[in-house]
Design a protein around this motif. Structure first.
Motif, PDB file in Angstrom:
ATOM      1  N   GLU A  20       0.840  -1.196   0.000  1.00 17.20           N
ATOM      2  CA  GLU A  20       0.000   0.000   0.000  1.00 17.20           C
ATOM      3  C   GLU A  20       0.879   1.252   0.000  1.00 17.20           C
ATOM      4  OE1 GLU A  20      -2.674  -0.009   3.272  1.00 17.20           O
ATOM      5  OE2 GLU A  20      -3.829  -1.748   2.545  1.00 17.20           O
ATOM      6  N   PRO A  21       0.500   2.281  -0.784  1.00 16.31           N
ATOM      7  CA  PRO A  21       1.235   3.554  -0.723  1.00 16.31           C
ATOM      8  C   PRO A  21       0.992   4.235   0.613  1.00 16.31           C
ATOM      9  CG  PRO A  21      -0.733   3.800  -2.068  1.00 16.31           C
ATOM     10  CD  PRO A  21      -0.636   2.333  -1.724  1.00 16.31           C
ATOM     11  N   ARG A  22       1.915   5.111   1.004  1.00 19.35           N
ATOM     12  CA  ARG A  22       1.819   5.786   2.295  1.00 19.35           C
ATOM     13  C   ARG A  22       1.993   7.290   2.139  1.00 19.35           C
ATOM     14  NH1 ARG A  22       5.419   1.947   6.392  1.00 19.35           N
ATOM     15  NH2 ARG A  22       4.176   0.034   6.121  1.00 19.35           N
ATOM     16  N   VAL A  23       1.327   8.041   2.981  1.00 18.15           N
ATOM     17  CA  VAL A  23       1.507   9.487   3.044  1.00 18.15           C
ATOM     18  C   VAL A  23       2.879   9.781   3.635  1.00 18.15           C
ATOM     19  CG1 VAL A  23       0.721  11.601   4.172  1.00 18.15           C
ATOM     20  CG2 VAL A  23      -0.942  10.027   3.161  1.00 18.15           C
ATOM     21  N   VAL A  24       3.667  10.559   2.892  1.00 15.19           N
ATOM     22  CA  VAL A  24       5.013  10.924   3.327  1.00 15.19           C
ATOM     23  C   VAL A  24       5.176  12.440   3.364  1.00 15.19           C
ATOM     24  CG1 VAL A  24       7.478  10.734   2.845  1.00 15.19           C
ATOM     25  CG2 VAL A  24       5.983   8.776   2.430  1.00 15.19           C
ATOM     26  N   GLY A  25       4.780  13.111   2.269  1.00 11.80           N
ATOM     27  CA  GLY A  25       4.952  14.554   2.161  1.00 11.80           C
ATOM     28  C   GLY A  25       3.799  15.325   2.762  1.00 11.80           C
ATOM     29  N   PRO A  26       4.006  16.599   3.070  1.00 12.44           N
ATOM     30  CA  PRO A  26       2.960  17.410   3.712  1.00 12.44           C
ATOM     31  C   PRO A  26       1.734  17.643   2.841  1.00 12.44           C
ATOM     32  CG  PRO A  26       4.843  18.768   3.099  1.00 12.44           C
ATOM     33  CD  PRO A  26       5.261  17.343   2.899  1.00 12.44           C
ATOM     34  N   PHE A  27       1.875  17.561   1.509  1.00 12.56           N
ATOM     35  CA  PHE A  27       0.741  17.807   0.622  1.00 12.56           C
ATOM     36  C   PHE A  27       0.175  16.513   0.025  1.00 12.56           C
ATOM     37  CE2 PHE A  27       3.066  21.833   0.601  1.00 12.56           C
ATOM     38  CZ  PHE A  27       2.032  22.715   0.919  1.00 12.56           C
ATOM     39  N   ASP A  28       0.635  15.376   0.503  1.00 10.16           N
ATOM     40  CA  ASP A  28       0.137  14.086   0.011  1.00 10.16           C
ATOM     41  C   ASP A  28      -1.322  13.877   0.404  1.00 10.16           C
ATOM     42  OD1 ASP A  28       2.573  13.494  -1.077  1.00 10.16           O
ATOM     43  OD2 ASP A  28       3.139  11.978   0.411  1.00 10.16           O
ATOM     44  N   GLU A  72      -6.349   9.514   4.021  1.00 10.36           N
ATOM     45  CA  GLU A  72      -5.369  10.156   4.885  1.00 10.36           C
ATOM     46  C   GLU A  72      -4.764  11.341   4.137  1.00 10.36           C
ATOM     47  OE1 GLU A  72      -1.177   8.996   7.233  1.00 10.36           O
ATOM     48  OE2 GLU A  72      -2.321   7.453   6.142  1.00 10.36           O
ATOM     49  N   VAL A  73      -4.385  12.377   4.864  1.00 13.50           N
ATOM     50  CA  VAL A  73      -3.788  13.559   4.243  1.00 13.50           C
ATOM     51  C   VAL A  73      -2.500  13.936   4.963  1.00 13.50           C
ATOM     52  CG1 VAL A  73      -6.025  14.450   3.471  1.00 13.50           C
ATOM     53  CG2 VAL A  73      -5.085  15.209   5.662  1.00 13.50           C
ATOM     54  N   GLY A  74      -1.631  14.676   4.227  1.00 12.59           N
ATOM     55  CA  GLY A  74      -0.415  15.194   4.812  1.00 12.59           C
ATOM     56  C   GLY A  74      -0.680  16.369   5.739  1.00 12.59           C
ATOM     57  N   SER A  75       0.342  16.779   6.453  1.00  5.96           N
ATOM     58  CA  SER A  75       0.191  17.788   7.505  1.00  5.96           C
ATOM     59  C   SER A  75      -0.224  19.155   6.981  1.00  5.96           C
ATOM     60  CB  SER A  75       1.506  17.917   8.276  1.00  5.96           C
ATOM     61  OG  SER A  75       2.567  18.299   7.401  1.00  5.96           O
ATOM     62  N   ALA A  76       0.045  19.469   5.696  1.00  8.72           N
ATOM     63  CA  ALA A  76      -0.267  20.798   5.162  1.00  8.72           C
ATOM     64  C   ALA A  76      -1.575  20.841   4.371  1.00  8.72           C
ATOM     65  CB  ALA A  76       0.884  21.288   4.278  1.00  8.72           C
ATOM     66  N   VAL A  77      -2.280  19.725   4.285  1.00  5.09           N
ATOM     67  CA  VAL A  77      -3.505  19.668   3.480  1.00  5.09           C
ATOM     68  C   VAL A  77      -4.694  20.144   4.319  1.00  5.09           C
ATOM     69  CG1 VAL A  77      -5.079  18.179   2.192  1.00  5.09           C
ATOM     70  CG2 VAL A  77      -2.612  17.767   2.095  1.00  5.09           C
ATOM     71  N   HIS A  78      -5.404  21.138   3.803  1.00  8.74           N
ATOM     72  CA  HIS A  78      -6.578  21.655   4.510  1.00  8.74           C
ATOM     73  C   HIS A  78      -7.810  21.732   3.617  1.00  8.74           C
ATOM     74  CE1 HIS A  78      -6.136  25.538   2.448  1.00  8.74           C
ATOM     75  NE2 HIS A  78      -4.843  25.388   2.631  1.00  8.74           N
ATOM     76  N   THR A  79      -7.674  21.368   2.338  1.00  5.28           N
ATOM     77  CA  THR A  79      -8.791  21.476   1.405  1.00  5.28           C
ATOM     78  C   THR A  79      -9.721  20.272   1.453  1.00  5.28           C
ATOM     79  OG1 THR A  79      -7.313  20.614  -0.299  1.00  5.28           O
ATOM     80  CG2 THR A  79      -7.611  23.004  -0.206  1.00  5.28           C
ATOM     81  N   VAL A  80      -9.208  19.127   1.886  1.00  2.00           N
ATOM     82  CA  VAL A  80     -10.032  17.929   2.036  1.00  2.00           C
ATOM     83  C   VAL A  80      -9.662  17.246   3.350  1.00  2.00           C
ATOM     84  CG1 VAL A  80     -10.435  17.495  -0.413  1.00  2.00           C
ATOM     85  CG2 VAL A  80      -8.390  16.555   0.683  1.00  2.00           C
ATOM     86  N   THR A  81     -10.582  16.421   3.840  1.00  2.20           N
ATOM     87  CA  THR A  81     -10.350  15.675   5.073  1.00  2.20           C
ATOM     88  C   THR A  81     -10.738  14.215   4.849  1.00  2.20           C
ATOM     89  OG1 THR A  81     -12.562  16.211   5.880  1.00  2.20           O
ATOM     90  CG2 THR A  81     -10.766  17.678   6.534  1.00  2.20           C
ATOM     91  N   PRO A  82     -10.237  13.304   5.666  1.00  5.55           N
ATOM     92  CA  PRO A  82     -10.604  11.887   5.518  1.00  5.55           C
ATOM     93  C   PRO A  82     -12.112  11.685   5.471  1.00  5.55           C
ATOM     94  CG  PRO A  82      -8.764  12.080   7.020  1.00  5.55           C
ATOM     95  CD  PRO A  82      -9.212  13.489   6.726  1.00  5.55           C
ATOM     96  N   GLY A  83     -12.525  10.867   4.515  1.00  5.83           N
ATOM     97  CA  GLY A  83     -13.945  10.596   4.320  1.00  5.83           C
ATOM     98  C   GLY A  83     -14.564  11.372   3.180  1.00  5.83           C
ATOM     99  N   ASP A  84     -13.924  12.466   2.733  1.00  6.33           N
ATOM    100  CA  ASP A  84     -14.471  13.259   1.627  1.00  6.33           C
ATOM    101  C   ASP A  84     -14.454  12.457   0.328  1.00  6.33           C
ATOM    102  OD1 ASP A  84     -14.909  15.462   3.206  1.00  6.33           O
ATOM    103  OD2 ASP A  84     -13.095  16.527   2.578  1.00  6.33           O
ATOM    104  N   LEU A 127      -2.004   7.212  -4.271  1.00  3.91           N
ATOM    105  CA  LEU A 127      -1.386   8.370  -3.640  1.00  3.91           C
ATOM    106  C   LEU A 127      -1.305   9.513  -4.634  1.00  3.91           C
ATOM    107  CD1 LEU A 127       0.034   9.375  -1.028  1.00  3.91           C
ATOM    108  CD2 LEU A 127       2.203   8.701  -2.101  1.00  3.91           C
ATOM    109  N   THR A 128      -1.834  10.681  -4.261  1.00  2.65           N
ATOM    110  CA  THR A 128      -1.784  11.864  -5.110  1.00  2.65           C
ATOM    111  C   THR A 128      -1.407  13.044  -4.223  1.00  2.65           C
ATOM    112  OG1 THR A 128      -3.041  13.191  -6.720  1.00  2.65           O
ATOM    113  CG2 THR A 128      -4.263  12.293  -4.850  1.00  2.65           C
ATOM    114  N   ASN A 129      -1.675  14.287  -4.707  1.00  7.49           N
ATOM    115  CA  ASN A 129      -1.413  15.441  -3.843  1.00  7.49           C
ATOM    116  C   ASN A 129      -2.606  16.380  -3.830  1.00  7.49           C
ATOM    117  OD1 ASN A 129      -1.287  17.231  -6.038  1.00  7.49           O
ATOM    118  ND2 ASN A 129       0.935  17.378  -6.032  1.00  7.49           N
TER     119      ASN A 129
END
Length: 345
Positions: A20-28, A72-84, A127-129
Motif C-alpha cells: 500500500e502507498p503511504r503518506v510521506v509529504g505534507p501535501f500528500d 489520509e492527508v499530509g500535515s499541510a492539506v486543509h482542502t479535504v479531510t478523511p472521508g471526503d 497516492l496523489t497530492n
C-alpha cells in the motif's frame, strides 16, 4: 492491496498484490479508490505507444481516471479531510513552474501522470497530492464520475476551447460518440448554441447521442452516401468546428474535409496521422487544434455541470479482477459509454 499492473508491453496486465502507498509529504493525499475508468489510452499504454513519451519504469499500475474517498492527508492539506468523496485531476502537479502559475497545469514541467508514468488508480489505493483533488458535491458518487477525470475532462477542455467559435447559427460535428464523444456531445449542448451532428458507426452510440443533445446523426455505413457528403449537406457547405474523438482509421482526413473555409479541426482521439498540404491550410484558412486532457479549473467546471445534471456519464461497471474482460469489450467495440473498474469492497 490489489492492482492491475503492466509488466511488459504487448502483453495483458495482471492483477498483483502490492504494498500500500503511504503518506510521506505534507501535501500528500491518500485516496481509497471507488472507481477507475478504462480508457482507449490504457490500450495504447499496454501496446507501448506511450513508452517513449512517458518512459515509465515497469511494472506499474494502470488507471488515470480516478475517484474515491480520502483516507489520509499530509500535515499541510486543509482542502479535504478523511472521508471526503473526491475526483482526481489526472496529473500530479508541482504548482511552481511557469505552466502551473498560469493555470495551465496539464503542461506542468514537473508533473507525474499516474497510470502513464507512475502507479495509477486501478488498485485499492492511490497516492496523489492536494493540487489534484476536487471535492465532490454531496449528490455525486465516485463510481458515477470517475471517467470524467480524463474522458470528461478532455472532452470538456476541447469544447471549452471551441466555445468562442460556436455562436448561434454555427455547426459542430462530433466524430465518434463513444466514451469521450458522448460527453463531448453533452458539453456542446450545455455550453454552446451550435447545431450538433454526430458521426458514428454504432447504432447504439447514435441512439444515445440523439438522446443527449445531437440534432443530426450519421451512420457512414448505412448506404446514404459518404459521411463527408452528408455533413456538407446538413451544414450547408461544411462545419465550423469538427471534434474528432477517434483520431485514426481515416477520420483526420475525413474530419478536415468536412470543414468549411476558416473552419477548425480539433484532434482529441489519436493513433492516426494528420496530413494536410500547406496550400490547403493557406487557401482555406483552416485551423488544426490539438487537445491534451484539461486543466484543474476545467475539471472544477465540469463537476459543476455534472452536479447540475447537465452532463451524465454512461458506463458499464466491472470488478477490478475482471480488467481483462473490460479490455476485451473495449477492444471489440462492445462497450457503450465508458468502462469502469471497481475495487472489491
Amino acid at each position: 492491496m490489489k492492482a492491475a499492473r503492466v509488466h511488459s508491453y504487448g502483453r495483458p496486465p495482471s492483477i498483483d498484490e502490492v504494498e500500500e502507498p503511504r503518506v510521506v509529504g505534507p501535501f500528500d493525499v491518500l485516496v481509497e479508490v471507488g472507481a477507475a475508468g478504462l480508457c482507449r489510452t490504457d490500450l495504447h499504454v499496454i501496446e507501448g505507444q506511450w513508452a517513449a513519451i512517458q518512459n515509465p519504469t515497469l511494472p506499474y499500475t494502470l488507471g488515470h481516471e480516478n475517484a474515491g474517498w480520502v483516507r489520509e492527508v499530509g500535515s499541510a492539506v486543509h482542502t479535504v479531510t478523511p472521508g471526503d468523496a473526491v475526483i482526481l485531476h489526472p496529473l500530479v502537479t508541482c504548482g511552481l513552474c511557469a505552466a502551473c502559475r498560469t493555470g495551465d497545469d496539464s503542461h506542468c514541467s514537473n508533473a507525474a501522470f499516474p497510470g502513464l508514468n507512475a502507479d495509477g488508480g486501478m488498485a485499492d489505493l492511490l497516492l496523489t497530492n492536494a493540487r489534484s483533488v476536487v471535492k465532490l458535491s454531496p449528490n455525486l458518487q465516485p463510481v458515477e464520475v470517475a471517467a470524467l477525470a480524463d474522458a470528461g475532462l478532455t472532452a470538456y477542455h476541447a469544447v471549452r476551447k471551441a466555445q468562442p467559435l460556436l455562436t448561434p447559427g454555427t455547426h459542430a460535428v462530433v466524430i465518434g460518440a463513444g466514451g469521450l464523444g458522448h460527453i463531448g456531445v453533452q458539453v456542446l449542448a450545455a455550453i454552446t448554441s451550435a447545431t450538433i451532428t454526430v458521426v458514428d458507426r454504432s447504432a447504439q452510440a447514435l441512439e444515445l447521442a440523439a438522446k443527449i443533445g445531437a440534432h443530426h446523426t450519421i451512420d457512414p455505413t448505412d448506404g446514404a452516401g459518404s459521411m463527408v457528403d452528408q455533413v456538407r449537406e446538413i451544414t450547408e457547405s461544411g462545419a465550423h468546428v469538427v471534434l474528432d474523438f477517434v483520431g485514426e482509421h481515416g477520420t483526420p482526413a475525413e474530419g478536415i474535409a468536412m470543414l468549411r473555409n476558416r473552419g477548425s479541426y480539433y484532434a482529441i482521439g489519436y493513433g492516426g496521422e494528420v496530413q494536410v498540404p500547406t496550400i490547403e491550410l493557406i487557401s482555406r484558412e483552416i485551423s488544426l487544434v490539438g487537445n491534451l486532457v484539461g486543466t484543474y479549473n476545467d475539471l472544477v467546471e465540469l463537476m459543476t455541470l455534472t452536479s447540475a445534471g447537465r452532463v451524465a456519464l454512461h458506463t458499464t461497471s466491472y470488478p477490478l479482477d475482471a480488467v481483462l474482460d473490460a479490455i476485451h469489450d473495449l477492444e471489440s467495440g462492445r462497450l457503450v459509454g465508458r468502462g469502469i473498474l471497481v475495487p472489491s469492497p
